[in-house]
Scaffold this active site. Structure first.
Site, PDB file in Angstrom:
ATOM      1  N   HIS A  70      62.731  65.199  54.223  1.00 54.69           N
ATOM      2  CA  HIS A  70      61.845  64.053  53.984  1.00 54.69           C
ATOM      3  C   HIS A  70      61.253  64.113  52.585  1.00 54.69           C
ATOM      4  O   HIS A  70      61.097  63.081  51.920  1.00 54.69           O
ATOM      5  CB  HIS A  70      60.737  64.040  55.036  1.00 54.69           C
ATOM      6  CG  HIS A  70      59.747  62.935  54.852  1.00 54.69           C
ATOM      7  ND1 HIS A  70      58.502  63.138  54.301  1.00 54.69           N
ATOM      8  CD2 HIS A  70      59.826  61.606  55.123  1.00 54.69           C
ATOM      9  CE1 HIS A  70      57.857  61.987  54.260  1.00 54.69           C
ATOM     10  NE2 HIS A  70      58.628  61.046  54.742  1.00 54.69           N
ATOM     11  N   GLU A  73      63.702  62.748  50.139  1.00 51.99           N
ATOM     12  CA  GLU A  73      63.750  61.288  50.184  1.00 51.99           C
ATOM     13  C   GLU A  73      62.715  60.690  49.233  1.00 51.99           C
ATOM     14  O   GLU A  73      62.990  59.719  48.521  1.00 51.99           O
ATOM     15  CB  GLU A  73      63.502  60.809  51.613  1.00 51.99           C
ATOM     16  CG  GLU A  73      63.408  59.293  51.758  1.00 51.99           C
ATOM     17  CD  GLU A  73      62.656  58.891  53.011  1.00 51.99           C
ATOM     18  OE1 GLU A  73      61.927  57.881  52.965  1.00 51.99           O
ATOM     19  OE2 GLU A  73      62.788  59.585  54.037  1.00 51.99           O
ATOM     20  N   GLU A 143      54.283  63.620  44.642  1.00 51.36           N
ATOM     21  CA  GLU A 143      54.771  63.218  45.957  1.00 51.36           C
ATOM     22  C   GLU A 143      54.196  64.088  47.066  1.00 51.36           C
ATOM     23  O   GLU A 143      54.070  63.640  48.207  1.00 51.36           O
ATOM     24  CB  GLU A 143      56.304  63.258  45.990  1.00 51.36           C
ATOM     25  CG  GLU A 143      56.957  62.186  45.151  1.00 51.36           C
ATOM     26  CD  GLU A 143      56.429  60.795  45.479  1.00 51.36           C
ATOM     27  OE1 GLU A 143      56.476  60.400  46.665  1.00 51.36           O
ATOM     28  OE2 GLU A 143      55.962  60.108  44.555  1.00 51.36           O
ATOM     29  N   GLU A 150      50.619  60.445  53.954  1.00 53.11           N
ATOM     30  CA  GLU A 150      51.498  59.843  54.961  1.00 53.11           C
ATOM     31  C   GLU A 150      51.373  60.580  56.291  1.00 53.11           C
ATOM     32  O   GLU A 150      51.319  59.960  57.363  1.00 53.11           O
ATOM     33  CB  GLU A 150      52.952  59.886  54.476  1.00 53.11           C
ATOM     34  CG  GLU A 150      53.943  59.258  55.435  1.00 53.11           C
ATOM     35  CD  GLU A 150      55.380  59.350  54.934  1.00 53.11           C
ATOM     36  OE1 GLU A 150      56.289  59.054  55.735  1.00 53.11           O
ATOM     37  OE2 GLU A 150      55.588  59.721  53.757  1.00 53.11           O
TER      38      GLU A 150
END
Length: 462
Positions: A70, A73, A143, A150
Site C-alpha cells: 500500500h 501505491e 506519504e 488514512e
C-alpha cells in the site's frame, strides 16, 4: 422490487447472446518473461482502459513489512527515473487520461483510461510508475504522514474495522490475516530498503497481467507490453497464475469483542469458511448468499419481500438497522457469512442473531422454493451485467480473473454456470458449509449481550 428485477432480466440470455455476437471475447498472449496480456475489444468506442495487475498485495508481506504494498501505491505517482511528479501529472492531463491505483490483500493494480491513440503512452506511463519509481526519501516521509491519517480515517469506518479484525482472527498468524494498510508501527518504520526489497521479490513478469478493454487492438497491446514490460524479470521458479504460491490458508475458529460502549449501534460479523475464486461451488455460494440477501431499514423494503429474514427484520423495525450477507473469495480461501448493524440492547442483538441462524437453518433443511432459487440466479446475472458497465469495469474483471484463476470466464460462460444451479445444489452446499463447521465472529460496540461463537455453533447445528 424482486419481481421487477426478475422480470427485467428474464431475457438476459437473449441480450447476452446479442452482445457476445458483437464482442470477440477475451484474447490472451504471453511474453517470454511470463507476463500475460489479456484483452477484450469493444466495438463502436474510441476509448480504452489498460491496467497492470500484480499478483502481490498485503498477502505477500510479512509481519515486519506489512503495509509495504500500500505504501508503494502512494509513491507510484511521485516521480520515476524518467518523469517527475509534475511531469507525470502534466503528461496525463495533456492526453486527457485518467490514472488510478489500488492495493488489495492479493493484488496491486494500476490502470489508465485514455483515447485509443494514446494507449501506447498510457502503457508507457504504467510501466514507468510500476517498475522505475524513484522512491525518494522526502516523498516517503510525506506519504508516511498521509498514510497515517488514512489509517486514522479507516479506524472510524466500523465495517472496515470489523472485517479487518475478522480476517485477523480467522486467518490467525497467516498472510491473509494482515491488513492492507499495515499497523501504525509499521507505517512509521517502513524504509526505502523495505520498499525496494518488496519490488525485487514480487514484481515479476510471470506475476503480472496487462489487461485492456475497449478500443484496444490485442496484437498492438502485445507489442506495447514487450516494449515497456519486456525488461521485467521472471521468477526463478515461476508458478502459473491461479496456482497456490504457498501453504493453503487455515480457517481458525475464534471470536473478538471490541468494547465501545459509547456507540449507539453494535456491529457484528459472523463467518464460516467460504470458497475460493476458482472453487467448483463458487457460484453456488453466491446463489446461497443471494437467497439470504441484504436489508436496510433506511430503504424501507421488507414487509412484502419474499425473504423471510427481511420480513422479520421489517416487521420489527428495531430488530436491526441493516444486515448484509457476504461471500468474500480469495485465490485459495474465502469467507461466507453475515454483517449486522443493530441498536445496542440485549433484545435486539439476541433476536437478530437468532433470526439469521434460523434463516441459515431454513436453507439447510431444504425449506426454500424454486422461486427463491430462480430469483437468486436472476439477481446474480443482473449483478454481473451491471458490474461490467464500461471498459474500466471490464478490465477489472479480466485482470482479477486471470490473476487469481489463470483464465477469464466470459459473461456467457458465467451465465451457463449460474443456470445449472439447482435447489438441491444450494441445499447440499449449505449442509456441507454450515453444518458442524468452525465459526469466527467479531463484535464492535456494546458487546455485553452479543452471543459467543459456542452459542452460534450450537444453534446452527441443532
Amino acid at each position: 422490487m424482486f419481481s421487477r428485477t426478475a422480470s427485467k432480466f428474464r431475457n438476459t440470455r437473449r441480450l447476452l447472446s446479442t452482445i457476445s455476437s458483437q464482442i470477440p471475447g477475451t484474447r490472451t498472449s504471453k511474453l517470454p518473461n511470463g507476463l500475460t496480456i489479456a484483452t477484450e475489444y469493444i466495438p463502436n468506442t474510441s476509448s480504452a482502459t489498460v491496467g497492470i495487475f500484480v499478483d502481490a498485495g498485503s498477502r505477500a508481506e510479512n509481519v515486519k513489512n506489512n503495509g509495504t504494498a500500500h505504501f508503494l501505491e502512494h509513491l507510484a505517482f511521485k516521480g520515476t527515473q524518467n518523469r517527475s511528479q509534475q511531469g507525470i501529472e502534466l503528461e496525463i492531463e495533456n492526453i486527457g487520461s485518467h490514472l488510478n491505483a489500488y492495493t488489495s490483500r492479493e493484488n496491486t493494480v494500476y490502470y489508465a483510461k485514455s483515447l485509443q491513440e494514446d494507449i501506447p503512452k498510457a502503457v508507457d506511463i504504467l510501466s514507468d510508475i510500476l517498475t522505475k519509481s524513484v522512491l525518494d526519501n522526502s516523498a516517503i516521509e510525506r506519504e508516511r504522514d498521509v498514510i497515517i491519517r488514512e489509517s486514522e480515517e479507516v479506524d472510524k469506518m466500523y465495517d472496515e474495522v470489523v472485517f479487518d479484525h475478522l480476517h485477523e482472527i480467522t486467518y490467525k498468524d497467516q498472510p491473509l490475516g494482515r491488513t492492507i494498510l499495515g499497523p501504525i508501527k509499521n507505517i512509521k518504520s517502513i524504509t526505502r530498503t523495505d520498499l525496494k526489497d518488496y519490488i525485487t521479490k514480487n514484481y515479476k513478469g510471470d506475476r503480472m497481467v496487462l489487461a485492456g478493454a475497449g478500443a484496444v487492438d490485442h496484437e498492438k497491446l502485445v507489442q506495447y507490453a514487450q516494449k515497456y514490460f519486456g525488461h521485467v524479470p521472471k521468477s526463478e521458479s515461476p508458478v502459473p497464475l491461479g496456482s497456490p504460491r504457498g501453504p493453503l490458508p487455515v480457517f481458525c475458529r475464534g471470536e473478538r469483542f471490541i468494547k465501545e460502549n459509547t456507540l449507539p449501534t453494535t456491529h457484528i460479523a459472523i463467518a464460516l469458511e467460504g470458497v475460493s475464486w476458482s472453487a467448483p461451488d463458487y457460484f453456488v455460494a453466491l446463489a446461497t448468499q443471494a437467497i439470504v440477501g441484504n436489508w436496510d431499514r433506511a430503504i424501507g423494503t421488507g414487509t412484502n419481500s419474499p425473504s423471510p429474514l427481511a420480513v422479520a427484520a421489517s416487521q420489527n423495525g428495531s430488530l436491526a438497522n441493516s444486515y448484509m450477507s457476504f461471500s468474500t473469495s480469495y485465490a485459495d480461501s474465502g469467507l461466507w457469512g453475515m454483517y449486522i448493524v443493530t441498536d445496542s440492547n440485549e433484545h435486539n442483538v439476541q433476536l437478530i442473531v437468532n433470526e439469521i441462524l434460523k434463516e441459515w437453518k431454513r436453507i439447510k433443511s431444504g425449506k426454500i422454493s424454486d422461486a427463491e432459487v430462480n430469483r437468486a440466479k436472476a439477481q446474480l446475472k443482473a449483478a454481473l451485467l451491471l458490474s461490467l458497465d464500461g471498459s474500466t469495469a471490464i478490465v477489472e474483471d479480466i485482470g482479477r480473473q486471470v490473476v487469481t484463476t489463470g483464465k477469464r470466464l466470459s459473461p456467457e460462460e458465467v451465465f451457463e454456470q449460474v443456470d445449472k444451479i439447482t435447489k438441491d445444489d444450494i441445499i447440499m452446499w449449505a449442509n456441507y458449509r454450515l453444518q458442524n463447521k468452525p465459526v469466527s465472529m467479531v463484535a464492535l460496540g456494546n458487546t455485553s449481550t452479543v452471543p459467543n461463537v459456542s452459542y452460534i455453533e450450537e444453534k446452527l447445528n441443532q
